[in-house]
Scaffold this motif. Structure first.
Motif, mmCIF file in Angstrom:
data_model
loop_
_atom_site.group_PDB
_atom_site.id
_atom_site.type_symbol
_atom_site.label_atom_id
_atom_site.label_comp_id
_atom_site.label_asym_id
_atom_site.label_seq_id
_atom_site.Cartn_x
_atom_site.Cartn_y
_atom_site.Cartn_z
ATOM 1 N N THR A 146 0.707 -1.102 -0.074
ATOM 2 C CA THR A 146 -0.080 0.091 -0.082
ATOM 3 C C THR A 146 0.963 1.315 0.087
ATOM 4 O OG1 THR A 146 -0.061 -0.010 2.440
ATOM 5 C CG2 THR A 146 -1.842 -1.177 1.134
ATOM 6 N N ALA A 147 2.213 1.312 0.276
ATOM 7 C CA ALA A 147 3.043 2.561 0.416
ATOM 8 C C ALA A 147 4.432 2.365 -0.339
ATOM 9 C CB ALA A 147 3.117 2.691 1.737
ATOM 10 N N SER A 148 4.705 0.961 -0.819
ATOM 11 C CA SER A 148 6.116 0.989 -1.446
ATOM 12 C C SER A 148 6.104 1.705 -2.897
ATOM 13 C CB SER A 148 6.431 -0.417 -1.664
ATOM 14 O OG SER A 148 6.442 -1.315 -0.397
ATOM 15 N N SER A 149 7.352 1.922 -3.179
ATOM 16 C CA SER A 149 7.714 2.398 -4.499
ATOM 17 C C SER A 149 9.063 2.298 -4.842
ATOM 18 C CB SER A 149 7.162 4.048 -4.559
ATOM 19 O OG SER A 149 8.332 4.822 -3.584
ATOM 20 N N GLY A 150 9.436 2.458 -5.972
ATOM 21 C CA GLY A 150 10.930 2.038 -6.386
ATOM 22 C C GLY A 150 11.004 1.028 -7.485
ATOM 23 N N ARG A 151 12.007 0.533 -7.806
ATOM 24 C CA ARG A 151 12.212 -0.171 -8.846
ATOM 25 C C ARG A 151 12.349 -1.947 -7.971
ATOM 26 N NH1 ARG A 151 16.192 0.760 -13.702
ATOM 27 N NH2 ARG A 151 14.229 1.881 -14.062
ATOM 28 N N LEU A 152 11.640 -2.749 -8.825
ATOM 29 C CA LEU A 152 11.501 -4.041 -8.246
ATOM 30 C C LEU A 152 12.242 -4.958 -9.290
ATOM 31 C CD1 LEU A 152 7.870 -4.486 -6.760
ATOM 32 C CD2 LEU A 152 10.051 -4.139 -5.594
ATOM 33 N N ASN A 153 13.102 -5.936 -9.070
ATOM 34 C CA ASN A 153 13.780 -6.935 -9.790
ATOM 35 C C ASN A 153 12.909 -8.030 -10.234
ATOM 36 O OD1 ASN A 153 16.190 -5.553 -10.472
ATOM 37 N ND2 ASN A 153 16.894 -6.153 -8.764
ATOM 38 N N GLY A 154 12.773 -8.590 -11.170
ATOM 39 C CA GLY A 154 11.956 -9.796 -11.398
ATOM 40 C C GLY A 154 12.338 -11.114 -10.654
ATOM 41 N N ALA A 155 11.664 -11.766 -10.644
ATOM 42 C CA ALA A 155 12.006 -13.238 -9.747
ATOM 43 C C ALA A 155 12.973 -13.978 -10.691
ATOM 44 C CB ALA A 155 10.904 -14.430 -9.654
ATOM 45 N N ALA A 156 13.293 -13.940 -12.054
ATOM 46 C CA ALA A 156 14.137 -14.464 -12.565
ATOM 47 C C ALA A 156 15.224 -13.633 -12.920
ATOM 48 C CB ALA A 156 13.482 -14.965 -13.876
ATOM 49 N N GLY A 157 15.281 -12.518 -12.731
ATOM 50 C CA GLY A 157 16.301 -11.529 -12.638
ATOM 51 C C GLY A 157 16.465 -11.074 -14.125
ATOM 52 N N ASN A 158 15.397 -11.250 -14.934
ATOM 53 C CA ASN A 158 15.502 -10.707 -16.421
ATOM 54 C C ASN A 158 14.904 -9.417 -16.664
ATOM 55 O OD1 ASN A 158 16.720 -13.341 -17.348
ATOM 56 N ND2 ASN A 158 14.718 -14.143 -17.301
ATOM 57 N N GLY A 159 14.293 -8.593 -15.718
ATOM 58 C CA GLY A 159 13.534 -7.532 -16.057
ATOM 59 C C GLY A 159 13.340 -6.647 -14.759
ATOM 60 N N TRP A 160 12.885 -5.679 -14.781
ATOM 61 C CA TRP A 160 12.533 -4.836 -13.675
ATOM 62 C C TRP A 160 11.349 -3.949 -13.929
ATOM 63 C CZ3 TRP A 160 12.155 0.165 -15.567
ATOM 64 C CH2 TRP A 160 12.678 0.492 -16.556
ATOM 65 N N LEU A 161 10.755 -3.511 -12.826
ATOM 66 C CA LEU A 161 9.548 -2.866 -12.681
ATOM 67 C C LEU A 161 9.555 -1.794 -11.831
ATOM 68 C CD1 LEU A 161 6.570 -3.307 -13.450
ATOM 69 C CD2 LEU A 161 6.138 -4.651 -11.629
ATOM 70 N N ASP A 162 8.989 -0.652 -12.372
ATOM 71 C CA ASP A 162 9.148 0.481 -11.436
ATOM 72 C C ASP A 162 7.905 0.610 -10.909
ATOM 73 O OD1 ASP A 162 11.408 1.665 -11.494
ATOM 74 O OD2 ASP A 162 11.283 2.588 -13.613
ATOM 75 N N VAL A 163 7.312 0.808 -9.423
ATOM 76 C CA VAL A 163 6.124 0.911 -8.827
ATOM 77 C C VAL A 163 6.017 1.986 -8.001
ATOM 78 C CG1 VAL A 163 5.918 -1.767 -8.986
ATOM 79 C CG2 VAL A 163 6.999 -0.575 -6.911
ATOM 80 N N SER A 164 4.762 2.533 -7.864
ATOM 81 C CA SER A 164 4.455 3.631 -7.132
ATOM 82 C C SER A 164 2.808 3.495 -6.597
ATOM 83 C CB SER A 164 4.637 5.011 -7.656
ATOM 84 O OG SER A 164 3.867 5.137 -8.766
ATOM 85 N N PRO A 165 2.734 3.890 -5.392
ATOM 86 C CA PRO A 165 1.221 3.785 -4.842
ATOM 87 C C PRO A 165 0.301 4.356 -5.862
ATOM 88 C CG PRO A 165 2.683 4.569 -3.221
ATOM 89 C CD PRO A 165 3.554 4.675 -4.280
ATOM 90 N N TYR A 166 -0.820 3.735 -5.965
ATOM 91 C CA TYR A 166 -1.906 4.394 -6.433
ATOM 92 C C TYR A 166 -3.176 4.360 -5.930
ATOM 93 C CZ TYR A 166 -4.987 5.160 -10.409
ATOM 94 O OH TYR A 166 -6.095 5.665 -11.473
ATOM 95 N N TYR A 167 -3.848 5.414 -5.725
ATOM 96 C CA TYR A 167 -4.985 5.438 -4.771
ATOM 97 C C TYR A 167 -6.460 5.227 -5.774
ATOM 98 C CZ TYR A 167 -8.783 7.080 -1.972
ATOM 99 O OH TYR A 167 -9.884 7.164 -1.070
ATOM 100 N N VAL A 168 -7.110 4.404 -5.397
ATOM 101 C CA VAL A 168 -8.511 4.269 -6.067
ATOM 102 C C VAL A 168 -9.544 4.759 -5.094
ATOM 103 C CG1 VAL A 168 -10.047 2.545 -7.253
ATOM 104 C CG2 VAL A 168 -7.444 2.461 -7.258
ATOM 105 N N GLN A 169 -10.336 5.588 -5.743
ATOM 106 C CA GLN A 169 -11.296 6.016 -4.851
ATOM 107 C C GLN A 169 -12.514 5.130 -4.732
ATOM 108 O OE1 GLN A 169 -12.858 10.138 -5.493
ATOM 109 N NE2 GLN A 169 -10.912 10.695 -5.499
ATOM 110 N N PRO A 170 -12.936 5.264 -3.510
ATOM 111 C CA PRO A 170 -14.302 4.102 -3.295
ATOM 112 C C PRO A 170 -15.483 4.309 -4.307
ATOM 113 C CG PRO A 170 -13.833 5.537 -1.248
ATOM 114 C CD PRO A 170 -12.907 6.103 -2.280
ATOM 115 N N LEU A 171 -16.335 3.335 -4.608
ATOM 116 C CA LEU A 171 -17.348 3.690 -5.510
ATOM 117 C C LEU A 171 -18.466 4.217 -4.966
ATOM 118 C CD1 LEU A 171 -17.527 -0.052 -7.057
ATOM 119 C CD2 LEU A 171 -16.482 2.099 -8.030
#
Length: 65
Positions: free
Chosen positions: A40-65
């Motif tokens: 719910t609060a992490s951000s940054g670059r995550l390496n893939g499980a096999a070490g073949n790629g990376w993914l930049d992540v950041s929190p994203y808030y979704v408003q309630p319906l």
């Protein structure tokens, strides 16, 4: 969608499994890597499980319906 309690089998599972392609587990040359994220609060670059790629992540808030 059906949600049941006490471990009761739900027919929804059959539909989900039927929708998965039979080749999802094969060594496909189009496959790069896998990521499992749950935060719910992490951000940054995550390496893939096999070490073949990376993914930049950041929190994203979704408003309630």
């Amino acid at each position: 969608m059906t949600i049941l309690d006490l471990g009761v089998y739900a027919p929804l599972v059959d539909a989900v499994l039927a929708a998965i392609p039979t080749s999802w587990y094969t060594d496909d040359p189009d496959y790069v890597d896998s990521w499992c994220t749950l935060s719910t609060a992490s951000s940054g670059r995550l390496n893939g499980a096999a070490g073949n790629g990376w993914l930049d992540v950041s929190p994203y808030y979704v408003q309630p319906l």
